[in-house]
Design a protein around this motif. Structure first.
Motif, PDB file in Angstrom:
ATOM      1  N   LEU A 104       0.817  -1.205   0.000  1.00 53.55           N
ATOM      2  CA  LEU A 104       0.000   0.000   0.000  1.00 53.55           C
ATOM      3  C   LEU A 104       0.857   1.264   0.000  1.00 53.55           C
ATOM      4  CD1 LEU A 104      -2.951   0.978   0.105  1.00 53.55           C
ATOM      5  CD2 LEU A 104      -2.700   1.111   2.586  1.00 53.55           C
ATOM      6  N   SER A 105       2.016   1.185   0.650  1.00 55.27           N
ATOM      7  CA  SER A 105       2.852   2.385   0.717  1.00 55.27           C
ATOM      8  C   SER A 105       3.318   2.810  -0.680  1.00 55.27           C
ATOM      9  CB  SER A 105       4.044   2.176   1.648  1.00 55.27           C
ATOM     10  OG  SER A 105       4.791   1.073   1.238  1.00 55.27           O
ATOM     11  N   VAL A 106       3.516   1.853  -1.571  1.00 54.56           N
ATOM     12  CA  VAL A 106       3.926   2.194  -2.937  1.00 54.56           C
ATOM     13  C   VAL A 106       2.770   2.896  -3.655  1.00 54.56           C
ATOM     14  CG1 VAL A 106       4.699   1.262  -5.153  1.00 54.56           C
ATOM     15  CG2 VAL A 106       5.484   0.203  -3.018  1.00 54.56           C
ATOM     16  N   TYR A 166       0.268   4.496  -2.240  1.00 52.68           N
ATOM     17  CA  TYR A 166       0.032   5.810  -1.630  1.00 52.68           C
ATOM     18  C   TYR A 166       1.084   6.819  -2.100  1.00 52.68           C
ATOM     19  CZ  TYR A 166      -0.904   9.375   1.877  1.00 52.68           C
ATOM     20  OH  TYR A 166      -1.214  10.556   2.493  1.00 52.68           O
ATOM     21  N   ASP A 167       2.311   6.348  -2.218  1.00 51.33           N
ATOM     22  CA  ASP A 167       3.380   7.215  -2.714  1.00 51.33           C
ATOM     23  C   ASP A 167       3.034   7.712  -4.118  1.00 51.33           C
ATOM     24  OD1 ASP A 167       5.740   8.570  -2.884  1.00 51.33           O
ATOM     25  OD2 ASP A 167       6.999   6.812  -3.220  1.00 51.33           O
ATOM     26  N   CYS A 168       2.597   6.798  -4.981  1.00 46.91           N
ATOM     27  CA  CYS A 168       2.251   7.197  -6.350  1.00 46.91           C
ATOM     28  C   CYS A 168       1.094   8.192  -6.354  1.00 46.91           C
ATOM     29  CB  CYS A 168       1.872   5.963  -7.184  1.00 46.91           C
ATOM     30  SG  CYS A 168       3.284   4.948  -7.633  1.00 46.91           S
ATOM     31  N   ILE A 169       0.068   7.905  -5.569  1.00 48.55           N
ATOM     32  CA  ILE A 169      -1.108   8.788  -5.568  1.00 48.55           C
ATOM     33  C   ILE A 169      -0.721  10.192  -5.108  1.00 48.55           C
ATOM     34  CG2 ILE A 169      -3.365   9.233  -4.488  1.00 48.55           C
ATOM     35  CD1 ILE A 169      -3.754   6.191  -4.361  1.00 48.55           C
ATOM     36  N   THR A 170       0.161  10.282  -4.127  1.00 53.55           N
ATOM     37  CA  THR A 170       0.509  11.596  -3.599  1.00 53.55           C
ATOM     38  C   THR A 170       1.616  12.266  -4.403  1.00 53.55           C
ATOM     39  OG1 THR A 170       2.007  10.523  -2.034  1.00 53.55           O
ATOM     40  CG2 THR A 170      -0.176  11.117  -1.226  1.00 53.55           C
ATOM     41  N   PHE A 171       2.375  11.478  -5.144  1.00 51.77           N
ATOM     42  CA  PHE A 171       3.495  12.044  -5.906  1.00 51.77           C
ATOM     43  C   PHE A 171       3.020  12.642  -7.238  1.00 51.77           C
ATOM     44  CE2 PHE A 171       6.873  11.736  -9.065  1.00 51.77           C
ATOM     45  CZ  PHE A 171       7.925  12.369  -8.419  1.00 51.77           C
TER      46      PHE A 171
END
Lengths: 580, 165, 418
Positions: free
Chosen positions: B64-66, B68-73
């Motif tokens: 999930l952290s990957v 979430y990183d993509c969504i926020t990046f």
């Protein structure tokens, strides 16, 4: 022959192996190039840029942590542009950093603080841009204070590359870049298993353990409480780090003296609990083998590993040994048999555990580990917490007199000591199980196939007609490999030892922040030295244990033993459960 | 008001749509950016609801952290719900020097909203974005992948908005 | 003024959704030629034409291909960088819009030349409306055997995959771009390892801009008109994107050597309402700026270098007197402040503080020390940032120090004069 190359750093020639990075080459010359994101056990990140140095012929500065030296390279670490850059980067970081060093848990051993002192970073001509961000504290183990974060990514690397969890990661971009859990959830809602490795590698006070030292001191100051303390085997071989002793120094007896001076009423040894765990676990293994119960059996003394199973492999919980961990088993006895024997009310026994671990703080708060509404273990403090207590009390640790643990729960065997090293639980269990199944001592007491730093070690032991297939695993990334095999039905081991932290508890998440793989290896050696020099080396031979069984527990696996020394596990609730 | 994203519930219909998107991407986790863009296209408010992110993480599988990183990046991926016609106003130099302030003011006035709010009917949001490569049509906006510009008068803006009513 | 249509030769000449239509005007004949050539000879054609990377980095393209070929590791791949995100750069948009098949043909030639197994087109999300035409072009090329297994009977297998960006300027940087394709946030990584050795999925990777690639089929078809255009040191033509305060913003193909005046006042129709030029920025947000003294300089790599400017992506952003230098710099800084990936300290924090200093200058609340600090960080940031974004983000500001020193004048001096 390894290829050697020669370069010059600040005019001084140095010969290094081909492939050496500038930062490491400088160490040979005793030059410490400043660094934040660099960590000797991690892949190159080259992100903080504080290690930027000048290399003749290059237009831009190069990151010393990431740049391999070449033959004839000329490096300068002390020119004006290098200083402007390194100091400038520190100023930039400080402008976005919560300025409360005096009340920070890392005050005194913060890498950033040290660098600012070194570079004389006085109040820079920059606008202070730090925004207040809520601190995550709603779990018993871990505190995340993002305002102190320098975005070096060491925590992310250890969480991903060592543990394979990825509970924290980067999110956002530019000044909005954060190190965070997905959706900024509290840790208990995420994949995090509270192993605490992030708190060891964090250079600043962004990821730290929850501090329980005040609670311990409060109990010590409380006249109604009998405060007993147990210390895990890995603490005594790591504590010396903080007092300038070489890696792997054995400071058991000084530690005992220090604990008495801090004010603990009785100073006991978790190794006693470890002997008890082994005795029960060996019995459990034999029972599972003989009665065709769920196999393979896995150890359950590592709380981060248990968390991992409950969160990530809830379908495989039945494989976990039901035997409580040494800490829990010790406290269960302390609050019952010991309290009774000493004629103290259980509620007045305050049981403190000094652990190389922050997940133990979570374990201590498990409802399964309570009796009559009282927690078996009242407080867990880490090796780092103990260092703080020793410093508070103002003891000159290195010149302390030596003293011995109290009895009865200070007595232990060498088998209890090696619990702290990867493979140690397996080795200790084999010593006992072998003898019980064959009525003969194990021919090679020091069972080397389970020793060493390899991620997954396998062996087969012939025990009384059984060909016991065993595996020893450390780090959760490796554990996941084994558990995936188990899910696929391709795992034919009988007994698996898992330790979440690299090297076992000696490399635990509660150990000093100076911990590296190299230091961990020295600590492992020290534990084996303790074992070798012990008079008794098999858990079931612990005389006080024999007495305990005879007078209180009857026999390993008895009903009383089961009630007191065994526990159970449960799948954790998920925020989104799509299987419904 | 923008709806509360935490109330979003993933329907069986959306689940099967996501499954199909995953199939189209061969369940290849390296295609997560494309997967997220496709999932976002399936949501009328053009965002990735948290529940959908969890669902993708479980089904792919991927940490999930990957995700979430993509969504926020990435700017093109959104964590929060938007209008059905999100108006992306280019805020780069070429548009700024062509008075995109006037355009922005007209939009705000005509729609009665500001950044971070949505029109009463859930139709429009206004968002500032980086250059989307339509400097020859400055000042420009982009609505659901189509560029509109140059928009130099309030009348032009009004006409544009009427298309979506 | 000479009119030239070399790279843009096919524009409007065929139906961009029909491979037959493309082949009717000679499409894929260059590929036929290419497969009769050694990759090294194809690279030599590019070197002879002196093509420098048109995305902005200006790396010699023939050398790039030649080096890519020389890497002995298996599973080579080619990437087309269609993530043009520099402000006021939209030439690749025009190339994809008007000539998608030419780009696919170029991708196949590139694959052949460097021995690749896969080609990837990474196109910015903002151009997602162009996806259908590329998907169609790939599909039709595959149907005709220009892609896929055993291309044109050579026994060589090669596919082209279309990937979408998701709105991040930094993904135009090679290592960030590959991370994005690999399914991660597009934060650049350290080099080495270099892309040609270990790029996308750790495979040897040759990455080229849309315009650079688009030239290739034309060159193989007939190099003569290209070689005759331009100057001695800057051969051929360039796609320029002109925008800002000009009357006719747009994409134009120009021969190198044309004057900036001819571009701005000729092709782009001059300045809106005949205002005076305040400044021109060349090569996108990361480009340098000049005042109108540049107008009569020839648009070529050599003359630009002499004037401390770069051609870069070929964007020409004209700002007239209605916008002040400091406002322009603030806008540019806003862009980088938004687009920095944030992972390395100098870029993440440096952009933020330079933006604060610029605001102070705008408001007149700065001190001399502020100017000094800003200049220090404008120097430190490019020296120490991890990737090209941080390295070039202060190009506009640094050139403004030289071109418009009065903007940053010491307060004590200003007061003395005033």
């Amino acid at each position: 022959m390894e290829e050697k190359i020669t370069l010059k750093i600040n005019g001084m020639p140095v010969e290094v192996k081909k492939g050496t990075k500038i930062l490491e080459a400088a160490k040979v010359l005793h030059i410490d190039i400043p660094h934040l994101c660099y960590h000797p056990d991690q892949r190159v990140k080259a992100r903080c840029r504080i290690c930027s140095v000048e290399v003749v012929g290059k237009k831009r500065l190069l990151a010393a942590c990431a740049t391999e030296c070449w033959d004839g390279m000329e490096v300068f670490t002390d020119t004006k542009v290098v200083r402007d850059t390194q100091r400038g980067i520190l100023q930039l970081i400080m402008a976005d950093h919560e300025e409360n060093c005096l009340t920070c848990p890392r005050n005194g051993n913060c890498v950033l603080q040290h660098l600012c002192s070194r570079f004389n970073v006085l109040r820079p001509n920059l606008t202070h841009v730090a925004e207040s961000i809520p601190v995550k504290t709603t779990n018993p183990s871990l505190v995340h204070d993002p305002e102190k974060c320098v975005k070096c990514g060491r925590c992310i690397r250890v969480c991903k590359d060592v543990q394979g969890i990825e509970a924290i990661g980067f999110a956002g971009r530019s000044t909005g870049l954060k190190v965070t859990t997905p959706y900024e959830e509290e840790f208990n809602k995420t994949d995090c298993v509270l192993c605490g490795q992030c708190t060891v590698v964090c250079p600043v006070g962004a990821l730290v353990e929850k501090d329980d030292t005040d609670r311990v001191l409060d109990a010590i100051f409380d006249p109604d409480k009998t405060v007993i303390v147990q210390t895990a085997p890995s603490v005594r071989v790591a504590l010396g780090d903080a007092f300038g002793l070489p890696d792997g120094s054995i400071v058991t007896k000084k530690m005992v003296s220090a604990l008495r001076m801090i004010g603990f009423d009785k100073v006991f040894d978790t190794n006693y609990g470890a002997d008890l765990t082994i005795t029960e676990e060996a019995g459990e293994l034999i029972d599972r083998l003989k009665n065709n119960k769920t196999m393979p059996m896995t150890t359950s003394c590592c709380p981060a590993w248990v968390n991992f199973m409950e969160k990530h492999y809830p379908d495989k919980i039945a494989h976990l040994s039901t035997t409580k961990s040494p800490m829990a088993i010790f406290s269960a006895i302390a609050k019952t048999q010991y309290a009774k024997q000493e004629n103290i009310a259980s509620k007045n026994v305050f049981s403190v555990a000094i652990m190389p671990c922050i997940a133990k703080k979570y374990e201590a708060k498990r409802q399964e580990l309570t009796q009559n509404g009282l927690f078996d273990t009242d407080a867990v403090i880490t090796t780092r917490g103990l260092i703080k207590l020793i410093k508070y009390i103002g003891i000159d640790f290195n010149n302390l007199p030596e003293s011995e643990f109290d009895n009865p729960m200070g007595e232990s065997t060498g088998a209890g000591a090696i619990f702290g090293a990867t493979g140690g639980v397996m080795e200790a269990a084999l010593r006992t199980a072998y003898e019980w199944m064959t009525d003969k001592p194990m021919p090679t007491l020091e069972y080397t196939p389970v020793r060493g730093f390899e991620g997954i070690k396998e062996a087969q032991v012939e025990i009384g007609g059984h060909n016991l297939k065993i595996a020893v695993v450390h780090t959760l990334k490796n554990a996941a490999l084994i558990m995936d095999k188990l899910r696929d039905g391709k795992c034919d081991y009988d007994f698996i030892e898992v330790m979440a932290c690299p090297g076992g508890c000696v490399g635990g998440g509660g150990q000093p922040v100076t911990t590296t793989f190299a230091a961990t290896k020295e600590r492992i050696k020290a534990l084996y030295t303790i074992d070798r020099s012990s008079k008794l080396r098999k858990s079931h031979e612990n005389p006080y244990l024999k007495k305990l069984y005879a007078e209180f527990l009857e026999a390993p696996g008895s009903e009383t033993a089961h009630k007191l020394l065994h526990t159970h596990y449960h799948a954790r609730e998920k925020e989104f459960d799509f299987s419904k | 008001m923008i709806e509360d994203s935490s109330k979003f519930e993933i329907t069986d219909e959306l689940k099967s749509k996501i499954e199909k998107i995953l199939d189209n991407h061969y369940h290849d986790f390296t295609q997560i950016v494309g997967i997220l863009l496709d999932v976002q296209d399936e949501i009328p408010q053009h965002y990735i609801p948290k529940a959908a992110a969890f669902y993708i993480a479980e089904k792919l599988p991927l940490k999930l952290s990957v995700i979430y990183d993509c969504i926020t990046f990435y700017d093109a991926l959104n964590e929060e719900p938007r209008g059905r016609y999100p108006i992306e106003i280019c805020d780069s130099v070429a548009c700024k020097v062509n008075d995109n302030d006037f355009l922005l003011g007209s939009l705000k006035e005509l729609l009665g909203i500001d950044f971070g709010t949505v029109t009463y009917d859930g139709r429009f949001t206004i968002e500032k974005v980086s250059c989307f490569g339509a400097c020859d049509r400055a000042p420009a906006v982009r609505i659901n992948k189509t560029v509109y510009g140059p928009l130099k008068t309030k009348e032009q803006v009004r006409k544009l908005l009427e298309q979506f009513v | 003024m000479q009119k030239i249509n070399y790279i843009t030769e096919n524009f409007g000449k065929y139906d961009v959704f029909s491979i037959d239509s493309y082949m009717n005007i000679g499409g894929f004949q260059s590929l036929q030629k290419a497969i009769d050539m050694e990759g090294e000879d194809i690279a030599a054609v590019l070197s002879d034409a002196g093509i420098k990377g048109r995305g902005g980095a200006e790396y010699p393209m023939g050398r790039k291909w030649s080096q890519a070929r020389a890497v002995k590791r298996p599973h080579h791949c080619v990437i087309c960088n269609a993530d043009e995100g520099e402000t006021c750069t939209f030439k690749d948009r025009e190339l994809i819009t008007n000539d998608p098949f030419n780009l696919i043909e170029a991708m196949v030639i590139a694959g052949w030349a460097v021995n690749a197994e896969d080609g990837y087109i990474y196109m910015r999300a903002e151009y997602s409306h162009l996806r259908p035409r590329l998907i169609n072009a790939i599909k039709q090329a595959k149907e005709r055997g220009f892609l896929g297994k055993n291309i044109l009977g050579t026994g060589w297998d090669y596919d082209v995959h279309l990937y979408s960006g998701a709105g991040a300027y930094v993904c135009g940087e090679g290592t960030a771009l590959i991370r994005s394709i690999e399914g991660k946030a597009g934060r650049p990584r350290m080099k080495p390892p270099f892309m040609k050795q270990s790029g996308l999925f750790a495979r040897p990777t040759c990455i080229n801009n849309v315009e650079s690639l688009s030239i290739v089929p034309h060159l193989l078809h007939d190099a003569v008109p290209y070689m005759q255009a331009g100057t001695k040191e800057s051969i051929g033509t360039k796609m320029v994107s002109v925008g800002g305060n000009v009357n006719k913003p747009g994409v134009y193909e120009v021969p190198f050597g044309i004057t900036v005046r001819d571009i701005v006042y000729g092709l782009a129709g001059g300045i809106q309402e005949d205002h005076k030029i305040r400044l021109i920025q060349f090569g996108g947000a990361s480009g340098k700026i000049s005042d109108d003294r540049i107008l009569d300089i020839s648009y070529s790599y050599e003359d630009f270098a002499k004037n401390n400017l770069i051609i870069g992506s070929g964007s020409i952003l004209v700002i007239d007197e209605r916008t002040s230098v400091i406002d322009f710099l603030r806008y540019t800084q806003d862009f980088f402040l938004h687009e920095s990936c944030g992972q390395c300290t100098p870029c993440r924090e440096g952009n933020r503080h330079i933006r604060i200093f610029l605001e102070k200058i705008k408001n007149g609340t700065y001190t001399d020390e502020d100017i000094q600090t800003m200049k220090t960080f404008a120097r430190v940031m490019p020296m120490s940032s991890l990737c090209g974004l941080g390295e070039t983000a202060q190009n506009a500001l640094k050139s403004a120090f030289d071109v418009f020193p009065e903007v940053f004048a010491s307060k004590t001096q200003t007061e003395a004069v005033g």
